[in-house]
Design a protein around this motif. Structure first.
Motif, short mmCIF file in Angstrom:
data_model
loop_
_atom_site.label_atom_id
_atom_site.label_comp_id
_atom_site.label_asym_id
_atom_site.label_seq_id
_atom_site.Cartn_x
_atom_site.Cartn_y
_atom_site.Cartn_z
N TRP A 298 -2.49 16.56 5.68
CA TRP A 298 -3.07 15.80 4.56
C TRP A 298 -3.61 14.44 5.04
CZ3 TRP A 298 -2.52 11.26 1.82
CH2 TRP A 298 -3.19 11.21 0.58
N GLU B 284 -10.42 8.21 2.48
CA GLU B 284 -10.96 7.35 1.42
C GLU B 284 -9.93 6.34 0.98
OE1 GLU B 284 -12.20 10.37 -1.25
OE2 GLU B 284 -14.25 10.48 -0.43
N MET B 285 -8.69 6.82 0.96
CA MET B 285 -7.59 5.93 0.59
C MET B 285 -7.43 4.81 1.62
SD MET B 285 -3.67 7.18 0.04
CE MET B 285 -3.24 7.39 1.76
N LYS C 85 -0.70 9.21 -3.80
CA LYS C 85 -1.87 10.05 -3.51
C LYS C 85 -1.45 11.35 -2.83
CE LYS C 85 -5.70 7.53 -4.46
NZ LYS C 85 -6.81 7.98 -5.29
N GLU D 290 0.06 13.76 -5.22
CA GLU D 290 -0.88 14.44 -6.10
C GLU D 290 -1.12 15.86 -5.61
OE1 GLU D 290 -4.49 12.21 -6.38
OE2 GLU D 290 -3.51 10.50 -7.40
N ASP D 291 -1.21 16.00 -4.28
CA ASP D 291 -1.47 17.32 -3.71
C ASP D 291 -0.19 18.06 -3.32
OD1 ASP D 291 -4.17 16.85 -3.99
OD2 ASP D 291 -4.32 15.89 -2.00
N ASP E 36 0.81 -1.22 0.00
CA ASP E 36 0.00 0.00 0.00
C ASP E 36 0.84 1.28 0.00
OD1 ASP E 36 -2.32 -1.42 -0.02
OD2 ASP E 36 -2.51 -1.48 2.17
N LYS F 223 1.09 3.50 -3.10
CA LYS F 223 -0.17 4.18 -3.35
C LYS F 223 -0.31 5.39 -2.43
CE LYS F 223 -3.97 2.16 -2.03
NZ LYS F 223 -4.60 0.87 -1.75
N TYR F 224 0.03 5.20 -1.16
CA TYR F 224 -0.07 6.30 -0.19
C TYR F 224 0.77 7.49 -0.64
CZ TYR F 224 -2.55 3.63 3.47
OH TYR F 224 -3.46 2.92 4.19
N LYS G 137 -9.85 12.82 1.54
CA LYS G 137 -9.20 12.06 0.47
C LYS G 137 -8.33 10.94 1.05
CE LYS G 137 -6.24 12.73 -3.56
NZ LYS G 137 -5.54 13.73 -4.38
N ALA G 138 -7.55 11.32 2.10
CA ALA G 138 -6.67 10.32 2.72
C ALA G 138 -7.51 9.21 3.33
CB ALA G 138 -5.80 10.98 3.78
#
Lengths: 340, 666, 371
Positions: free
Chosen positions: A272, A280-281, A44, A47-48, A37, A40-41, A277-278
């Motif tokens: 963050w 949801e991740m 994400k 992205e910001d 994971d 992915k973390y 968003k986090a």
């Protein structure tokens, strides 16, 4: 003087092998989140915040905790993102965490936030104890599916149950501490005495019992739901059982390490980490997350998991940890020969 | 004649020449290297084991207000004396100890309206309110409900308490007997098997001896936990041969012993083979002529001739087993051994002090076995130097057939073990989906650091091989050839021999304590590849050092004298003569270091970092997480990498030999 | 004896190598005790003595390989007492040759020349010259292991001489070789030394080697010098009983010293020229086997120092006979005498014969006990 030059060269090689200290825009993050994971973390988050690079230090909960404690006087980490709440409580009591109230804190479920103000840590999600039950292997030897913790005391399970050793695994401790909270101290030890008679062996890792059950190495593995769901997704013939009495749980949490030389970026990351968003991740793997209303049901997760989560007193668990472990060790560790 | 006790002239203080200065500087540098990488960390660890924690009830003050104002100031000591809640031994604890205050208060109720005030008498003491740490010396006020959440923290002191605790806890000290049991049983089995195998190689005329020799050495190329994984696939509940186990479980002493026999076999075999090959053929001829039976010859000539080898091999095996960590971790089940206890204390409970205590306990049998072995080695050397005639075995069809069958069996077991691991690594989902696939090689989605850890291991092994060889060989040269400077050389020699007796776990733990101290000037290497290189070189220093010494001792003692008389600096001699002549030994040292750097787990488990994850550690972590097949896959990758390195070493040696060792041919 | 005298003489000439009060201790063991010695330029010196006498220790002290505990060494007027070997001026050859096995003969010999800043051609010319000197000009490209022991030792010699050192040290250079090669090399080394005029010190335990090669022999025992002298002096006039015993064959007969050089052996009174000690002191009378002269019984009256003995054994040794002589007066002691084949025939010396012998006055030496 070839020799001297050679040794100078060697010295230089060693110096180069020693990596430079953390650069600005780079955060060293200690974590126990599953390896698969982490990428992915980071993606994400980037992205910001594309300007901050995360350097992961990943290991199992015990090792990361031991590492952090060993480095107490000379912390190497900037942020802890995804470590057991119990471990963070321990660090807090050692004064190792930087108290910080991230932006958007108020949106989180209070259960997931440190009670101090400002809080020293904030929770992300919960992983919940569960029993992995291999239906194929059970059918072979005619085991019926247990419904509750107490069912596991049935003599037919003798030698067919595996659980993590609380002295080496956080999950193991979570199980023991939840039984004590649910059954009361005396009954819990009586329960464990009975369970011990059925245990084939204790593992050092918390996810291993479920993986062993998935692989048919044992019919019943006491582990946690997340692990079971993953194995099930891979096609393992297992059922994930949530015992009726309730299940212990542990949260994964985030904190800033006191003494970081990159406080600004650390705050950005923690800010963050509590966003919707986090969360949801986090929900991709965990059925319960800190941000209310975000969680969607996760595939292969048992439906009644949320209701069965006990009201966990982390502080009591932390304060009694040593006593519980010593008692457990005295009762079950080392004295017994392994059974078939 | 002069009186022997008095000198008629003043004492001469030899001028220290340039060579001497450089050589001494080298000894000093490498000696300091060993001090920093070995002596100081061990010292730090030792002192850690004497760090004790206990609750000092006289360091806090309490005031109670039962509704009629603050009462007199008392210490928790007074409270405890009144209730008798804690006995002195209850006040001993570990660094994370917590002591509830309210449990000492008679008739405490969290519903009572009573108020409490608590303070540290001196700043720097500590108690927790909830999880908040309080270290100042101000008064802090709590309601009953808040006060039940207040716990006291212990103070640090120095003493033997940890050892007392260790030895009064049966679940801890039972591991000593477990470890000894495993080590002794394995030693007996391995020595018997290895002796028979070596005997077959030395005394029979069976076929394929070369092949058998290569196969017998294979276990050296894999981490000790690999046989553990193979055993799971063979004898676990879903094992291919599970039925053979009957009611027994492979998880426990049986598994540990079986796996230990596998990984110690080649170590014992080499030593015994050497011992057998130096036995004097003339003795056998004499025995033959005297008409002694084969059995009698065996017991009167063969066994006594190989006795030092056997004793030495026994201690080596004993030491390897008692210090091994990977195998009992993987297959030990409930059976506690010392090496795993260290891990449990440190990783599971973060009790570093107790980890240090177990380390010290583990040091004792290891040191003992090591010292006895050294004494035996000295005697063995004396045996070696006598001139004997090598033994040429005669054809004996029946004997050769028996020996061949035996070698075939042992060789088959070794190859079989490796084959099982390789097969398991290629199975998609044992035992439910037996299709072949490479999913288990997708390390990047598993614990342990992915493929990066494999490349890290290769990098580490290459660096260890290069740096280690240079350091070890240079050090050995200085010790062997530097004139005078007796004390310095003595200390150096001692330090060089020490690592053999230090279990990897102990060294690794000592490294955390020592290098991760901000006051340590070497702190900067913590968490880097450099510390792994240093730790590995130090861990495997002794054998490399002895190999270098043996090679150097075979050089003419007078080379240095000749070179000095010709006014040539020693380093010219070193590079032009010493190194080329010792090249075979140097290559042996580097392959030894390479292979061991690839397979070691115990020394590095505490000090690797995210950038420096390693294949062998990844293997352990994957197994730990239940990803047994990927662990087997990684283990086999290590095996292939090591085999390749061995092969390269073999051809490089051959090539270099042809090129630089032409002078050996007449 | 002549020791002190000689030292002073050389002092005036400024001896090439001056050793004064040299002591070497290994822990509590004293390997060299207060040794002083002078070596003149171009001289060939042999240190001779049994193993453990300190001769090699002495040589290594001179080389600076094992620096002495106390005492001084001067070479060519320069105090080198505490210098490391590299700062001294000597070449050395060891018993083991110590040739670098992985270097060719050429590169072995060139080893000491390479850093002197000389060009390649100069070096190779010098190497050729040296190889020619030792008679191995065509062997330059071979490795040491491809040469015989004698050849290897010559290469070692060439290598030691390459830098034209002021002093050549030879540590038992011939003992690893077989007898014939040894005799041959002995002569070669001696010739080479004379041709080059290089001051040379050789350590040996072989007296024959010392007697044939040395200009001067230093006989050592238990860390001290027993005697320094020419081979002839050492042989003819041994200063101590140890030297007498160690070098060559020597008869030793217990005796008591009388006045004016008379010695008494169980009632037989003999006259001897060389004696030390007070009247009445007991000691040993020595005589070399070849100095014992068989005489006709009729000639007895004119000669002094006569003894009647029986030949108990005769051993034929080619050019001479070795006889074992016994006599009641001598008790258990028997004498060894070497008789020429000629004399044996002339005087019919056969086993069992009773004969008369003369022990010439100048061949008899008396050593006081405990001296």
């Amino acid at each position: 003087m070839k020799k001297l030059l050679l040794s100078l060269g060697l010295g230089a090689t060693l110096m180069m092998a020693a990596a430079p200290a953390t650069l600005a825009g780079e955060l060293t993050v200690y974590t126990a989140v599953e390896a698969e994971d982490l990428k992915k973390y980071a993606a994400k988050f980037n992205e910001d915040h594309p300007d901050i690079t995360i350097k992961w230090v990943r290991d199992s909960t015990g090792i990361v905790t031991a590492k952090l404690l060993a480095e107490k006087d000379n912390p190497q980490a900037d942020v802890i993102w995804g470590l057991a709440g119990t471990s963070l409580l321990l660090m807090k009591s050692e004064g190792m965490l930087e108290a910080y109230a991230p932006a958007g804190l108020d949106k989180l479920d209070k259960k997931f936030v440190d009670s101090s103000n400002p809080p020293s840590w904030v929770g992300m999600d919960a992983w919940v104890a569960a029993v992995c039950f291999n239906t194929v292997e059970a059918a072979k030897i005619g085991l019926t599916q247990p419904k509750s913790w107490k069912d596991l005391l049935d003599p037919m399970y003798k030698g067919h149950v595996i659980m993590p050793n609380p002295n080496s695994s956080g999950t193991g401790f979570l199980d023991v501490s939840s039984w004590i909270q649910m059954f009361g101290e005396d009954d819990a030890w009586k329960f464990m005495d009975g369970l011990h008679a059925n245990i084939a062996r204790y593992t050092h890792s918390g996810s291993k019992p479920c993986k062993l059950a998935a692989a048919g190495e044992i019919p019943i593995g006491i582990s946690f739901a997340f692990r079971g769901a993953k194995s099930k997704a891979k096609g393992a013939p297992i059922e994930i059982i949530v015992p009726e009495e309730g299940v212990g749980w542990e949260m994964e949490a985030t904190a800033i390490v006191a003494g970081t030389d990159n406080l600004a970026d650390a705050k950005t990351l923690v800010d963050w980490s509590v966003t919707k968003k986090a969360n949801e991740m986090y929900n991709a793997g965990y059925a319960v997350v800190a941000y209310p209303g975000v969680a969607k049901p996760v595939e292969h997760f048992p439906a009644n998991l949320l209701e069965k989560m006990i009201d966990n007193d982390f502080e009591a668990a932390a304060n009694n940890r040593k006593k519980i472990l010593t008692e457990w060790q005295k009762r079950y560790d080392g004295k017994s020969e392994p059974k078939g | 004649m002069a009186d022997t006790s008095t000198l008629s002239a003043p004492r001469i203080k030899p001028k220290v020449g340039r060579d001497d200065r450089i050589m001494r500087a080298f000894i000093l540098v490498i000696g300091l290297y060993l001090v920093v990488t070995l002596a100081l960390p061990l010292y730090t660890m030792l002192s850690k084991s004497f760090n004790t924690y206990s609750f000092d009830l006289t360091r806090f003050e309490i005031q109670i207000d039962k509704g009629d104002g603050w009462g007199e100031t008392i210490t928790p000591q007074t409270l405890n004396e009144a209730t008798g809640k804690y006995k002195p031994e209850d006040l001993k604890t570990s660094s994370d100890g917590r002591l509830s205050v309210v449990s000492m208060i008679e008739g405490f109720s969290f519903r009572a309206k009573t108020l409490y005030r608590l303070r540290n008498i001196e700043a720097g003491g500590a108690f927790l309110s909830g999880s908040e740490r309080v270290t100042d010396s101000e008064w802090h006020e709590y309601t009953s409900n808040e006060f039940r959440r207040v716990v006291l923290k212990p103070v640090k002191a120095t003493g033997l308490d940890n050892f007392v605790q260790y030895f009064s806890n049966p679940s801890l000290f039972n591991s000593i007997f477990n470890s000894l049991f495993i080590a002794i049983t394995t030693t007996i089995i391995t020595i018997t098997l290895a002796f028979t195998f070596a005997y077959a190689l030395a005394r029979s005329r069976m076929r394929y001896k070369g092949l058998f020799r290569v196969i017998a050495m294979a276990p050296i190329l894999v981490p000790s936990l690999l046989p553990g994984i193979a055993l799971v696939y063979l004898f676990g509940r879903q094992g291919m041969l599970h039925d053979l186990m009957g009611d027994q479980s492979i998880y426990g002493p049986i598994g540990i012993i079986a796996g230990s026999v596998f990984f110690t076999f080649p170590h014992a075999m080499i030593i015994i083979q050497t011992a057998l090959s130096i036995s004097d053929a003339r003795l056998f001829e004499a025995s033959d002529v005297l008409g002694a039976s084969k059995t009698k010859t065996f017991f009167t000539v063969t066994l006594p001739g190989a006795r030092y080898g056997l004793i030495s091999a026994s201690f080596v095996v004993f030491n390897l087993v008692i210090t091994d960590f990977g195998l009992p971790k993987v297959i030990g089940g409930q059976f506690n051994v010392l090496a795993v206890d260290i891990y449990k204390q440190v990783i599971g409970q973060q009790n570093f002090e107790m980890g240090a205590v177990v380390s010290v306990v583990l040091l004792i049998p290891a040191l003992l076995a090591f010292s006895i072995d050294r004494i035996m080695q000295k005697k063995q050397v004396a045996l070696l130097s006598s001139r004997s005639v090598p033994y040429e075995p005669k054809v004996n069809k029946r004997f050769d057939r028996i020996m061949f069958s035996y070698a075939l069996l042992v060789g088959g077991l070794i190859v079989g073990t490796l084959a099982v691991c390789q097969y398991a690594a290629l199975i998609k989902f044992w035992p439910y989906d037996l299709t072949l696939s490479l999913t288990n090689y997708d390390f990047d989605v598993m614990d342990g650091g992915g493929w990066g850890s494999f490349y890290n291991s290769i990098k580490l092994a290459i660096m260890v091989a290069i740096i280690g060889t240079v350091v070890v060989f240079t050090g050995a040269y200085m010790v062997e050839k530097a004139p005078g400077f007796g004390l310095g050389r003595g200390i150096f020699q001692f330090l060089a021999m020490l690592p053999m007796a230090i279990p990897g776990m102990v060294l690794g733990l000592a490294y955390i304590f020592f290098f991760n101290n901000p006051d340590n000037p070497f702190n900067f290497i913590y968490g880097t590849l450099a510390i792994l290189v240093i730790c590995t070189v130090t861990h495997f220093y002794t054998v490399s050092h002895l190999t270098a010494l043996t090679a150097l001792k075979q050089m003419d003692k007078e080379f240095e004298s000749v070179s000095a008389s010709l006014k040539q600096p020693f380093y010219k001699l070193f590079s032009r003569v010493t190194v080329p002549v010792c090249l075979p030994a140097i290559l042996d040292i580097s392959i030894y270091l390479f292979v061991n750097a690839m397979t070691t787990v115990s020394a590095l488990i505490f000090i690797y970092s995210p950038d420096t994850t390693l294949a062998s550690v990844a293997m352990l972590n994957m197994d730990d997480a239940g990803d047994i097949a990927p662990a087997a896959a990684m283990g086999m990758m290590i095996f292939y990498a090591n085999s390749l390195a061995r092969l390269i070493h073999h051809f490089a040696s051959k090539g270099l030999y042809a090129k630089t060792q032409a002078w050996r041919k007449r | 004896m002549g020791d002190g005298e000689m030292g002073e003489k050389s002092d005036r000439k400024q001896a090439f190598l001056q050793v004064r009060n040299l002591t070497k201790m290994f822990g509590s063991f004293t390997a060299l005790k207060d040794i002083s010695l002078d070596v003149a330029e171009k001289e060939f010196i042999c240190f001779l003595g049994p193993s453990g006498c300190g001769k090699t220790t002495f040589l290594r002290a001179i080389a600076g390989l094992d620096i002495q505990t106390a005492g001084t060494i001067k070479q060519a007027g320069k105090d080198i007492s505490n210098l490391p070997p590299a700062e001294r001026d000597f070449g050395i050859v060891f018993q083991s040759y110590a040739l670098f096995p992985n270097l060719t003969v050429n590169r072995n010999v060139a080893y000491g020349l390479e850093s002197a800043g000389e060009g390649k051609e100069t070096i190779s010319a010098r190497v050729n010259e040296l190889l020619e000197l030792v008679g191995l000009a065509d062997q330059g490209d071979k490795y040491p292991a491809q040469l015989s022991g004698g050849q290897q030792q010559r290469i070692a010699l060439a290598r030691a001489l390459a830098t034209s050192p002021g002093l050549l040290l030879l540590d038992e250079p011939l003992s690893a070789l077989d007898a014939r090669v040894r005799t041959h090399l002995r002569r070669e080394i001696k010739t080479l030394q004379e041709d080059l005029g290089i001051t040379t010190i050789m350590v040996t335990h072989d007296q024959e080697e010392a007697l044939t090669m040395a200009d001067k022999i230093v006989v050592m025992n238990h860390g001290t010098i027993e005697q320094v002298g020419t081979p002839l002096e050492i042989y003819r006039e041994p200063a101590t009983l140890f030297v007498a015993d160690f070098v060559g064959e020597m008869n030793q007969i217990p005796a008591v010293l009388g006045t004016k050089g008379t010695v008494n052996i169980n009632g037989i009174s003999l006259q001897c020229n060389s004696f030390k000690g007070k009247k009445g002191s007991s000691g040993i009378v020595t005589i070399r086997p070849e100095d014992i002269v068989p005489i006709k019984k009729s000639a007895a009256a004119k000669t002094k120092n006569i003894m009647d003995v029986t030949i108990s054994e005769m051993e034929f040794l080619g050019s001479f006979w070795r006889a074992t002589l016994s006599s009641k007066k001598l008790g258990d002691t028997s004498l060894i005498a070497d008789f020429s084949a000629n004399a044996a025939r002339r005087l019919s010396l056969v086993e069992g014969a009773s004969i008369r012998i003369e022990l010439p006055q100048d061949a008899l030496r008396f050593y006081e006990d405990g001296a």
